[in-house]
Design a protein around this motif. Structure first.
Motif, PDB file in Angstrom:
ATOM      1  N   VAL A   1      25.029  43.652  12.134  1.00  0.00           N
ATOM      2  CA  VAL A   1      24.845  44.969  12.753  1.00  0.00           C
ATOM      3  C   VAL A   1      24.472  44.859  14.229  1.00  0.00           C
ATOM      4  O   VAL A   1      24.299  45.872  14.892  1.00  0.00           O
ATOM      5  N   ASP A   2      24.384  43.646  14.752  1.00  0.00           N
ATOM      6  CA  ASP A   2      24.071  43.423  16.159  1.00  0.00           C
ATOM      7  C   ASP A   2      25.306  43.724  16.999  1.00  0.00           C
ATOM      8  O   ASP A   2      26.332  43.054  16.866  1.00  0.00           O
ATOM      9  N   PRO A   3      25.248  44.734  17.876  1.00  0.00           N
ATOM     10  CA  PRO A   3      26.440  45.074  18.664  1.00  0.00           C
ATOM     11  C   PRO A   3      26.821  43.999  19.683  1.00  0.00           C
ATOM     12  O   PRO A   3      27.943  43.982  20.156  1.00  0.00           O
TER      13      PRO A   3
ATOM     14  N   ILE B   1      28.767  39.876   4.700  1.00  0.00           N
ATOM     15  CA  ILE B   1      27.559  40.172   3.927  1.00  0.00           C
ATOM     16  C   ILE B   1      27.793  39.869   2.451  1.00  0.00           C
ATOM     17  O   ILE B   1      26.933  39.291   1.781  1.00  0.00           O
ATOM     18  N   GLY B   2      28.947  40.220   1.929  1.00  0.00           N
ATOM     19  CA  GLY B   2      29.261  39.928   0.534  1.00  0.00           C
ATOM     20  C   GLY B   2      29.279  38.436   0.247  1.00  0.00           C
ATOM     21  O   GLY B   2      28.774  37.991  -0.786  1.00  0.00           O
ATOM     22  N   PHE B   3      29.831  37.654   1.172  1.00  0.00           N
ATOM     23  CA  PHE B   3      29.855  36.202   0.980  1.00  0.00           C
ATOM     24  C   PHE B   3      28.446  35.619   1.046  1.00  0.00           C
ATOM     25  O   PHE B   3      28.120  34.697   0.301  1.00  0.00           O
ATOM     26  N   ALA B   4      27.594  36.171   1.920  1.00  0.00           N
ATOM     27  CA  ALA B   4      26.204  35.702   1.994  1.00  0.00           C
ATOM     28  C   ALA B   4      25.479  35.972   0.681  1.00  0.00           C
ATOM     29  O   ALA B   4      24.765  35.098   0.159  1.00  0.00           O
TER      30      ALA B   4
ATOM     31  N   PRO C   1      33.602  44.456  13.272  1.00  0.00           N
ATOM     32  CA  PRO C   1      33.387  45.435  12.196  1.00  0.00           C
ATOM     33  C   PRO C   1      34.248  45.246  10.948  1.00  0.00           C
ATOM     34  O   PRO C   1      33.735  45.396   9.839  1.00  0.00           O
ATOM     35  N   PRO C   2      35.529  44.901  11.049  1.00  0.00           N
ATOM     36  CA  PRO C   2      36.295  44.708   9.803  1.00  0.00           C
ATOM     37  C   PRO C   2      35.810  43.544   8.936  1.00  0.00           C
ATOM     38  O   PRO C   2      36.047  43.526   7.737  1.00  0.00           O
ATOM     39  N   ALA C   3      35.120  42.572   9.532  1.00  0.00           N
ATOM     40  CA  ALA C   3      34.672  41.399   8.776  1.00  0.00           C
ATOM     41  C   ALA C   3      33.276  41.563   8.187  1.00  0.00           C
ATOM     42  O   ALA C   3      32.855  40.737   7.383  1.00  0.00           O
TER      43      ALA C   3
END
Length: 200
Positions: free
Chosen positions: A105-107, A121-124, A114-116
């Motif tokens: 979420v760090d800009p 997060i899911g892989f983490a 954004p697409p990744a």
């Protein structure tokens, strides 16, 4: 999801402190209802397994463990597990998840487009679940509290989880907040154009 998902909108002023408790309660209630629905869908099979375990005289020994029928609904630790090790496992897994989520979420982080973000997060989460869940890992207060309440609704007070319940429900909060602080202190680059002020 995790506490960091709740903190990030609050820090961005999208969710004020008046709405935050209702937001968290809705997650716990959602987990409670979802787990009761899982039980409802699989009730016949769960009761058959309980009857078979009861006939073998093993139900009372494994009922409130990850291997028992109640372990389907609530999170429990292996019998005889060291709770200090379980706490460390939970804390460091949640710290890692907090770093990954906050990096996403760090800009100013160009490594997380954004697409990744959902995949990252899911892989983490997949990594910590696959690698560290057997030792006791909740990583989500709403899932733990909602699941434990559902298990207590069905199986009574014996499903409370003892001292592990506090570890599972509360450890991810300071771990993720520590991860946010660590990220902001050591990884965030305020000289890259996109800048934010963390207001926790």
């Amino acid at each position: 999801m995790s506490v960091i998902i709740h903190v990030q909108p609050v820090s961005a002023k999208e969710l004020n402190s008046y709405r935050l408790p209702r937001f968290i309660i809705s997650h716990i209630l959602g987990a409670y209802v979802a787990i009761l629905l899982v039980y409802l869908q699989w009730r016949t099979n769960i009761l058959a397994v309980e009857a078979a375990l009861e006939a073998a005289g093993e139900l009372s020994a494994i009922q409130f463990t990850p291997s028992g029928p109640a372990g389907i609904l609530g999170l429990y630790v292996q019998p005889g597990a060291n709770l200090g090790v379980v706490f460390a496992n939970e804390f460091f897994c949640d710290f890692f998840l907090g770093l990954v989520i906050w990096a996403c979420v760090d800009p100013s982080n160009f490594f997380a487009p954004p697409p990744a973000i959902p995949y990252t997060i899911g892989f983490a989460y997949a990594c910590v679940i696959w690698g560290f869940a057997p030792n006791g890992l909740a990583a989500n207060s709403a899932r733990d509290v909602g699941g434990r309440m559902a298990a207590m609704t069905i199986y009574g007070r014996g499903a409370a989880g003892g001292r592990y319940a506090a570890i599972a429900a509360l450890t991810n909060i300071p771990a993720m907040l520590t991860a946010v602080w660590f990220y902001e202190m050591f990884f965030f680059d305020s000289s890259r154009g996109a800048y934010r002020i963390l207001m926790i």
